[in-house]
Design a protein around this motif. Structure first.
Motif: not given
Length: 335
Positions: A257-262, A278-280, A326-335
């Motif tokens: 998450l820190s690297r995402l902010c950077e 970036l978020t995905q 939010v669901e689109e932010l993490i659309a690539t999740r596998e958990w």
């Protein structure tokens, strides 16, 4: 379409009685009263001040409100055998100081020199202790880290010491204010910790410019986050509070998450589509962590999923993308 961060509220909305600044002041006094009550058993003082700092950190967020239940939750999260043991230190030091003060009043040789030294020692110990209570995971209530930061940030230490001295004078002059004073003191410690930034390590010539050099605990970058709302936010707080999730793996999630902010601050995405890229990508890094959670006897279950998704939503909102899905932010999740 460019999304600019929403300006902070500095005026009252129609129908509001108090301005946001006054509301924060009232919250600070409420936290002070709660902290005084939590300190009645003495040994709970470190956990009480740590809970006060965690509660005040949340109060600076948009639309955040201080609730007694929130403070109690933080207090429970910070209460442990270690914090209770640390709570024995202040009364022991107080006894030593009182005995020394009694000896100094007997006009022993060197009393004129030792008296101010004793005052400075007590003030310094209190200041370092308060800095320890303001630390977030993975340095919660770490005396060593507090000493390091006190030495590395003398201006912040001086500011906090001044706040402690002023609080002591107010308590002496107006004892009725004493139950409220832990709030402003905890607020001062929290602000000093928020403004603290570790020094960047020097890059060795010919190695190249890596934004993740000098990592803390293996993976988190030390490049300062410019967005103050993000810099003061404790990522994955609920996971650190639950022993089911191993800290060394949660540290890696926090680093993601820190690297995402950077990356957001470096690349400045102009629209939601660019932000989602970036978020995905960061979400895929969390996918890789799932095996490490399982290897440590844990997993990314409901609590973890909600906490991670909430922090992705927080990041998007903090950088002005308040309408991000939010669901689109993490659309690539596998958990």
């Amino acid at each position: 379409m460019t999304h600019a961060p929403a300006p902070p509220r500095d005026r009252r909305e129609p129908g509001e009685i108090f301005s946001p600044g006054f509301a924060l002041f009232a919250d600070m006094l409420l936290v002070g009263l709660l902290t005084s009550l939590a300190c009645l058993s003495v040994v709970t003082a470190p956990a009480a001040f740590a809970a006060a700092s965690a509660t005040l950190r949340e109060a600076v967020g948009p639309g955040a409100q201080i609730r007694i239940s929130g403070y109690v939750g933080h207090l429970r999260a910070h209460l442990s055998a270690g914090s209770l043991a640390a709570g024995l230190v202040p009364p022991l030091l107080a006894v030593v100081v009182l005995v020394d003060a009694a000896l100094l009043r007997s006009r022993l040789p060197g009393a004129d020199v030792m008296a101010p030294a004793l005052v400075l020692l007590a003030l310094g110990g209190t200041t370092v202790g308060l800095r320890a209570t303001a630390l977030t995971a993975p340095h919660r209530l770490s005396a060593r880290e507090a000493l390091v930061r006190s030495a590395a940030d003398p201006r912040g230490t001086l500011l906090l010491g001044s706040a402690v001295l002023l609080a002591a004078l107010l308590a002496w002059a107006m004892p009725l204010l004493a139950p409220l004073l832990p709030g402003p003191v905890a607020f001062a410690a929290t602000v000093v910790d928020l403004r603290y930034r570790p020094r960047r390590p020097r890059l060795v010539s010919g190695v190249g410019h890596d934004r993740r050099v000098g990592r803390r605990r293996g993976e988190e970058g030390t490049v300062p986050i410019m967005n103050q709302q993000v810099a003061g936010h404790a990522f994955l707080r609920q996971l650190y509070a639950d022993p089911y999730f191993p800290d060394h793996v949660v540290d890696k999630g926090r680093a993601v998450l820190s690297r995402l902010c950077e990356r957001i601050e470096a690349e400045r995405p102009s629209d939601l589509a660019a932000l989602y890229v970036l978020t995905q990508a960061a979400t895929e890094e969390f996918n890789l962590l799932e095996a490490e959670f399982e290897a440590a006897g844990s997993e990314i279950e409901t609590v973890a999923r909600e906490e991670i998704a909430e922090d992705f939503g927080f990041v998007a909102s903090a950088y002005g993308f308040t309408d991000a899905d939010v669901e689109e932010l993490i659309a690539t999740r596998e958990w």
